[in-house]
Design a protein around this motif. Structure first.
Motif, short mmCIF file in Angstrom:
data_model
loop_
_atom_site.label_atom_id
_atom_site.label_comp_id
_atom_site.label_asym_id
_atom_site.label_seq_id
_atom_site.Cartn_x
_atom_site.Cartn_y
_atom_site.Cartn_z
N ARG A 187 -5.36 109.64 4.02
CA ARG A 187 -4.66 108.63 3.21
C ARG A 187 -3.85 107.80 4.21
N ILE A 188 -4.13 106.51 4.25
CA ILE A 188 -3.48 105.64 5.22
C ILE A 188 -2.71 104.56 4.45
N THR A 189 -1.41 104.55 4.64
CA THR A 189 -0.56 103.54 3.98
C THR A 189 -0.08 102.56 5.04
N VAL A 190 -0.46 101.30 4.88
CA VAL A 190 -0.12 100.24 5.82
C VAL A 190 0.74 99.21 5.11
N ASP A 191 2.01 99.12 5.51
CA ASP A 191 2.96 98.20 4.87
C ASP A 191 2.93 98.33 3.35
N GLY A 192 2.87 99.57 2.88
CA GLY A 192 2.92 99.84 1.44
C GLY A 192 1.59 99.87 0.73
N GLU A 193 0.51 99.47 1.38
CA GLU A 193 -0.81 99.43 0.76
C GLU A 193 -1.59 100.69 1.14
#
Length: 312
Positions: A187-193
């Motif tokens: 699970r990768i969260t990038v700047d909230g996405e």
């Protein structure tokens, strides 16, 4: 082009951290050789690093002794370790690139020839540098989860047998891919996405130079203050070997050969609570989740003056 970096204002007191096992110079340089390259400088001390040395403690002791320039003489792993100890100290770092690839030095225009690199340390200018951090540990080029740690294990074995070279480093990629293929579910969260991914490797780059060198998209995002996160495809072992060959020969394309994510704050979660994390060629086991942060202008590095680079 106007030179906006800061020139040295007082006599240097140089402390050199020398890793004699780095790269192509490992057999022909000594601590005395390095000290001699700083004969015009005031106070110079050389510390030859042993595997048992605590690099962080060594740097902090040098700062306490009054040294105002700490020089990392080694590969990107040595430079990364030195940088981590210097963040927040207000003390500048010099670089003598003695490694195999020397991405960090090359990105700053620092010559790979030791005499010229030493001249930059004493005659250059100070420049603030942005670096990355994962779970409190800094990196200057990249950090990654997954297959790359296995590649580094194979690389060290190949180096011991055949010596350090870029060809040996590329060969280690192929050998590791033949024997090891373990995709990560992330699970990768990038700047909230949030993005869900299955990949053998997540590669987080903070060096635009390294991506430019291999003609990989993402360098512009780094120049704009973001990470470039590259995810290798979950395509099977032998197809991944072909893609590794394409990477070595500058033939990869976004979409076909990797997925690119960009952002300032990156959180990677995996099923296992602890994993090996590779940072600038070194590896260590960390507890997840893995949070990556941009450290803007966190490090001061002695670099060439504009006149030096314009005349190169």
């Amino acid at each position: 082009m106007k030179d906006t970096s800061v020139a040295p204002t007082r006599e240097e007191s140089v402390f050199i951290l020398f890793n004699p096992g780095s790269g192509k110079h490992e057999s022909d340089l000594t601590g005395a050789d390095l000290k001699a390259k700083f004969h015009t400088t005031g106070k110079v001390e050389v510390r030859t690093l042993l595997k048992s040395d605590d690099l962080d403690a060594t740097v902090k002791a040098a700062i306490a002794d009054g040294h105002n320039t700490i020089v990392a003489a080694g590969g990107d792993g040595t430079i990364c370790g030195t940088a981590g100890a210097l963040v927040g100290s207000g003390v500048r770092m010099g670089v003598l690139p003695l490694g195999t690839f020397n991405f960090f030095a090359r990105s700053l225009g620092i010559p790979e020839e030791p005499d010229e690199a030493a001249r930059i340390v004493t005659e250059g200018c100070d420049k603030p540098i942005t670096i990355g951090e994962v779970n409190g540990h800094v990196f200057i080029n990249n950090a990654s989860l997954g297959a790359y740690a296995a590649i580094l294990n194979e690389r060290e074995a190949i180096y011991r047998r055949w010596g350090r070279s870029r060809l040996a480093a590329y060969w280690s990629v192929l050998v590791a891919m033949v024997t090891i293929y373990r995709p990560l579910t992330m699970r990768i969260t990038v700047d909230g996405e949030l993005v869900r991914a299955r990949s053998p490797m997540a590669f987080v780059a903070v060096s635009a130079y390294q991506l430019d060198e291999y003609e990989i998209e993402g360098a512009d995002a780094i120049r704009n203050g973001k990470f470039a996160v590259l995810l290798a495809p979950d395509c099977g072992r032998f197809k991944l070997i072909w893609k590794a060959l394409r990477f070595a020969f500058r033939g990869v394309e976004k979409g076909r050969d990797f997925t690119l994510l960009t952002g300032e704050d990156v959180l990677i979660e995996t099923r296992r609570s602890h994993r090996l994390v590779a940072r600038d060629g070194e590896r260590e086991r960390m507890e997840g989740p893995y949070r990556f942060k941009i450290l803007k202008d966190a490090l001061t590095v002695r670099v060439p003056r504009v006149a030096d680079t314009d005349g190169a």
